[in-house]
Design a protein around this motif. Structure first.
Motif, PDB file in Angstrom:
ATOM      1  N   THR A  45       0.814  -1.221   0.000  1.00  0.00           N
ATOM      2  CA  THR A  45       0.000   0.000   0.000  1.00  0.00           C
ATOM      3  C   THR A  45       0.848   1.272   0.000  1.00  0.00           C
ATOM      4  O   THR A  45       0.322   2.352  -0.261  1.00  0.00           O
ATOM      5  N   GLN A  46       2.143   1.143   0.314  1.00  0.00           N
ATOM      6  CA  GLN A  46       3.002   2.329   0.334  1.00  0.00           C
ATOM      7  C   GLN A  46       3.419   2.690  -1.102  1.00  0.00           C
ATOM      8  O   GLN A  46       3.643   1.796  -1.921  1.00  0.00           O
ATOM      9  N   PRO A  47       3.544   3.997  -1.409  1.00  0.00           N
ATOM     10  CA  PRO A  47       3.945   4.365  -2.771  1.00  0.00           C
ATOM     11  C   PRO A  47       5.372   3.904  -3.090  1.00  0.00           C
ATOM     12  O   PRO A  47       6.166   3.653  -2.180  1.00  0.00           O
ATOM     13  N   LEU A  48       5.659   3.813  -4.371  1.00  0.00           N
ATOM     14  CA  LEU A  48       7.032   3.474  -4.787  1.00  0.00           C
ATOM     15  C   LEU A  48       7.978   4.521  -4.223  1.00  0.00           C
ATOM     16  O   LEU A  48       7.631   5.707  -4.117  1.00  0.00           O
ATOM     17  N   CYS A  49       9.180   4.118  -3.864  1.00  0.00           N
ATOM     18  CA  CYS A  49      10.103   5.044  -3.190  1.00  0.00           C
ATOM     19  C   CYS A  49      10.669   6.051  -4.211  1.00  0.00           C
ATOM     20  O   CYS A  49      10.675   5.797  -5.426  1.00  0.00           O
ATOM     21  N   PRO A  50      11.145   7.226  -3.737  1.00  0.00           N
ATOM     22  CA  PRO A  50      11.605   8.281  -4.653  1.00  0.00           C
ATOM     23  C   PRO A  50      12.686   7.820  -5.636  1.00  0.00           C
ATOM     24  O   PRO A  50      12.663   8.227  -6.803  1.00  0.00           O
ATOM     25  N   ALA A  51      13.617   6.969  -5.189  1.00  0.00           N
ATOM     26  CA  ALA A  51      14.687   6.527  -6.097  1.00  0.00           C
ATOM     27  C   ALA A  51      14.093   5.775  -7.292  1.00  0.00           C
ATOM     28  O   ALA A  51      14.550   5.921  -8.438  1.00  0.00           O
ATOM     29  N   VAL A  52      13.061   5.008  -7.038  1.00  0.00           N
ATOM     30  CA  VAL A  52      12.418   4.231  -8.104  1.00  0.00           C
ATOM     31  C   VAL A  52      11.622   5.165  -9.021  1.00  0.00           C
ATOM     32  O   VAL A  52      11.688   5.052 -10.261  1.00  0.00           O
ATOM     33  N   ILE A  53      10.898   6.099  -8.414  1.00  0.00           N
ATOM     34  CA  ILE A  53      10.106   7.043  -9.216  1.00  0.00           C
ATOM     35  C   ILE A  53      11.035   7.869 -10.114  1.00  0.00           C
ATOM     36  O   ILE A  53      10.749   8.066 -11.317  1.00  0.00           O
ATOM     37  N   ASP A  54      12.167   8.318  -9.575  1.00  0.00           N
ATOM     38  CA  ASP A  54      13.124   9.089 -10.390  1.00  0.00           C
ATOM     39  C   ASP A  54      13.590   8.265 -11.595  1.00  0.00           C
ATOM     40  O   ASP A  54      13.683   8.762 -12.718  1.00  0.00           O
ATOM     41  N   ALA A  55      13.894   6.985 -11.331  1.00  0.00           N
ATOM     42  CA  ALA A  55      14.379   6.118 -12.422  1.00  0.00           C
ATOM     43  C   ALA A  55      13.293   5.930 -13.480  1.00  0.00           C
ATOM     44  O   ALA A  55      13.575   5.897 -14.685  1.00  0.00           O
ATOM     45  N   ILE A  56      12.040   5.824 -13.037  1.00  0.00           N
ATOM     46  CA  ILE A  56      10.925   5.657 -13.988  1.00  0.00           C
ATOM     47  C   ILE A  56      10.789   6.916 -14.860  1.00  0.00           C
ATOM     48  O   ILE A  56      10.647   6.834 -16.087  1.00  0.00           O
ATOM     49  N   HIS A  57      10.881   8.093 -14.206  1.00  0.00           N
ATOM     50  CA  HIS A  57      10.792   9.343 -14.981  1.00  0.00           C
ATOM     51  C   HIS A  57      11.912   9.431 -16.007  1.00  0.00           C
ATOM     52  O   HIS A  57      11.689   9.759 -17.174  1.00  0.00           O
ATOM     53  N   LYS A  58      13.118   9.121 -15.544  1.00  0.00           N
ATOM     54  CA  LYS A  58      14.283   9.234 -16.431  1.00  0.00           C
ATOM     55  C   LYS A  58      14.137   8.271 -17.628  1.00  0.00           C
ATOM     56  O   LYS A  58      14.342   8.657 -18.793  1.00  0.00           O
ATOM     57  N   ALA A  59      13.749   7.059 -17.336  1.00  0.00           N
ATOM     58  CA  ALA A  59      13.618   6.066 -18.413  1.00  0.00           C
ATOM     59  C   ALA A  59      12.465   6.439 -19.350  1.00  0.00           C
ATOM     60  O   ALA A  59      12.535   6.188 -20.559  1.00  0.00           O
ATOM     61  N   THR A  60      11.417   7.041 -18.789  1.00  0.00           N
ATOM     62  CA  THR A  60      10.293   7.469 -19.638  1.00  0.00           C
ATOM     63  C   THR A  60      10.756   8.560 -20.591  1.00  0.00           C
ATOM     64  O   THR A  60      10.414   8.550 -21.789  1.00  0.00           O
ATOM     65  N   ASP A  61      11.563   9.495 -20.087  1.00  0.00           N
ATOM     66  CA  ASP A  61      12.104  10.550 -20.952  1.00  0.00           C
ATOM     67  C   ASP A  61      12.954   9.948 -22.075  1.00  0.00           C
ATOM     68  O   ASP A  61      12.897  10.395 -23.223  1.00  0.00           O
ATOM     69  N   GLU A  62      13.713   8.913 -21.745  1.00  0.00           N
ATOM     70  CA  GLU A  62      14.530   8.258 -22.786  1.00  0.00           C
ATOM     71  C   GLU A  62      13.634   7.713 -23.894  1.00  0.00           C
ATOM     72  O   GLU A  62      13.993   7.744 -25.076  1.00  0.00           O
ATOM     73  N   MET A  63      12.476   7.226 -23.513  1.00  0.00           N
ATOM     74  CA  MET A  63      11.566   6.645 -24.511  1.00  0.00           C
ATOM     75  C   MET A  63      10.996   7.708 -25.452  1.00  0.00           C
ATOM     76  O   MET A  63      10.439   7.378 -26.495  1.00  0.00           O
ATOM     77  N   ALA A  64      11.122   8.986 -25.055  1.00  0.00           N
ATOM     78  CA  ALA A  64      10.543  10.069 -25.867  1.00  0.00           C
ATOM     79  C   ALA A  64      11.488  10.546 -26.970  1.00  0.00           C
ATOM     80  O   ALA A  64      11.092  11.355 -27.815  1.00  0.00           O
ATOM     81  N   ALA A  65      12.727  10.065 -26.977  1.00  0.00           N
ATOM     82  CA  ALA A  65      13.691  10.509 -28.008  1.00  0.00           C
ATOM     83  C   ALA A  65      14.136   9.316 -28.847  1.00  0.00           C
ATOM     84  O   ALA A  65      14.413   8.232 -28.303  1.00  0.00           O
ATOM     85  N   ALA A  66      14.200   9.525 -30.159  1.00  0.00           N
ATOM     86  CA  ALA A  66      14.519   8.410 -31.061  1.00  0.00           C
ATOM     87  C   ALA A  66      15.858   7.753 -30.707  1.00  0.00           C
ATOM     88  O   ALA A  66      15.993   6.521 -30.768  1.00  0.00           O
ATOM     89  N   GLU A  67      16.855   8.566 -30.288  1.00  0.00           N
ATOM     90  CA  GLU A  67      18.201   8.010 -30.009  1.00  0.00           C
ATOM     91  C   GLU A  67      18.219   7.100 -28.788  1.00  0.00           C
ATOM     92  O   GLU A  67      19.072   6.207 -28.682  1.00  0.00           O
ATOM     93  N   THR A  68      17.311   7.357 -27.854  1.00  0.00           N
ATOM     94  CA  THR A  68      17.339   6.570 -26.605  1.00  0.00           C
ATOM     95  C   THR A  68      16.091   5.703 -26.421  1.00  0.00           C
ATOM     96  O   THR A  68      15.918   5.085 -25.382  1.00  0.00           O
TER      97      THR A  68
END
Ligand code: MLT
Length: 405
Positions: A45-68
């Motif tokens: 029931t606890q939210p994902l921890c900040p380190a995990v959320i940061d990694a998800i954001h970063k990886a999502t941004d990578e998915m938005a650019a053709a090179e990454t």
């Protein structure tokens, strides 16, 4: 016959946790004013921890650019995650598990359900009783469990290893030798553990009898006592007989994002000398297209310094709930076990109630949801499981309601 296998029809109409969800949905619909506290399914029931959320954001941004951008993941998992696990999980335990022996998946439920596919139709399985229902149900679906006895609730071709208060919820080595042994420690549902010396006996038994152990270690992050093994590969000879299943659901709250892995040593062969590592790689590559890149990056972040600190805080939070539940039930006069090295508390139902009678009683009178012990197997009858994965406030309130019954 147009359905896959007649044995399906002898299984209960729905999976244990689906049955519970249906009953709770009916209750809440009939009683919309009641606040129901859910301590049934082992869902965080606890939210994902900040380190995990940061990694998800970063990886999502990578998915938005053709090179990454990343398309299909490698079917066996990204090397960055497999290497991180080998180095951060298995090396500190003194084991020599390598990245190539780690198969990334979408969770330990899938792995524990699918692993039986690489074994022969006439494989004889042994399971603890009570047991996580997926092991038996999937072997029933594969048609290797024999006939079902409605009176005993047992399948004729399964070796049941009763785990009761009398043996400290620790199974005894079976006299009839199985081909495949499912063990889960810390245990779901009883919360029991076994010592490293006891696990070594299982490894020696399996090697002597050419059996394979599927070791479900999904709850290892909850071990608080010394001398309790975190991995079967801490035992000598385990590389020759064991498969280990791990989950990110319970140690890092990934129940909704899905990530897990199976460890199958390269040395592991079945009784005919066939490599189980090779068979699983073939099966995985054919039926699975890889866990999502974003989630594998999230999994990697669990093992960063912050990720480890933050997920340990979550585990401590849940284990504090476990203590609240354990102590609350004790003071209400229940016979209780578990909850020390596992997020599950196992209790004896009062006044000779069956597990399902107690489920209904607790839901109606205290509006608390738990899991009936008999849903995990015949030896679970007369018992009940509560999880520590709720919020602290709900765990406290549930105990107040139970004490007031
Ligand atoms: C449980 O409640 O036993 C677990 O949630 C099962 C699972 O993780 O699939």
């Amino acid at each position: 016959m147009i359905h896959a296998n007649g044995d399906y029809l002898k299984l209960p109409g729905s999976y244990l946790f689906s049955t519970i969800a249906k009953k709770v949905a009916a209750f809440t619909e009939a009683n919309p004013d009641k606040k129901v506290i859910r301590l049934g399914i082992g869902d965080v029931t606890q939210p994902l921890c900040p380190a995990v959320i940061d990694a998800i954001h970063k990886a999502t941004d990578e998915m938005a650019a053709a090179e990454t951008f990343h398309g299909y993941s490698p079917d066996l998992g990204y090397q960055f995650l497999r290497e991180t696990i080998a180095e951060k999980v298995f090396r500190p335990l003194g084991t020599d598990i390598t990245a190539e022996e780690i198969f990334i998946s979408d969770g330990a439920k899938s792995d524990s359900a699918n692993i039986q596919e690489i074994f022969a139709k006439d494989t004889k399985i042994a399971v603890c009783d009570p047991v996580y229902p997926v092991y038996v149900d999937t072997n029933v679906m594969a048609g290797r469990t024999g006939t079902y006895d409605e009176t005993t609730g047992l399948w004729s071709n399964v070796i049941y290893m009763p785990c009761t208060a009398a043996n400290g919820y620790s199974p005894e080595l079976p006299k009839e030798v199985p081909d495949l042994i499912y063990l889960c420690f810390p245990n779901n549902p009883t919360g029991a553990t076994i010592s490293k010396a006891e696990l070594q006996e299982w490894v020696d038994y399996a090697n002597k009898n050419k059996a394979v152990i599927v070791y479900d270690a999904a709850y290892e992050a909850y071990i608080s006592e010394a001398g309790v093994p975190h991995s079967i590969f801490e035992c000598e000879g385990a590389r020759d007989c064991a498969i280990e299943l791990r989950s990110f659901s319970k140690n890092a709250g990934f129940t909704g994002t899905r990530l897990g892995y199976a460890v199958i040593p390269k040395d592991l062969k079945d009784a005919d000398g066939v490599s189980l590592h090779a068979l699983w790689a073939r099966r995985h590559g054919t039926k699975f297209n890889g866990a999502p890149y974003i989630i594998q990056r999230a999994g990697e972040a669990v093992y960063s310094e912050e990720g480890q600190r933050q997920t340990r805080e979550q585990i401590a939070y849940y284990m504090n709930n476990a203590k609240v539940i354990y102590d609350g039930l004790k003071s209400a006069g229940y016979t209780v076990s578990g909850g020390v090295n596992a997020p599950y508390i196992w209790l004896k139902t009062p006044d000779g109630m069956t597990s399902w009678e107690f489920f209904d009683f607790l839901l109606e009178k205290a509006n608390v949801v738990g899991t009936p012990g008999s849903g995990f197997g015949p030896s679970g009858e007369g018992h009940f499981r509560l999880t520590a994965f709720g919020s602290y406030e709900n765990s406290v309130e549930a105990m107040e309601r139970i004490k007031a019954l």
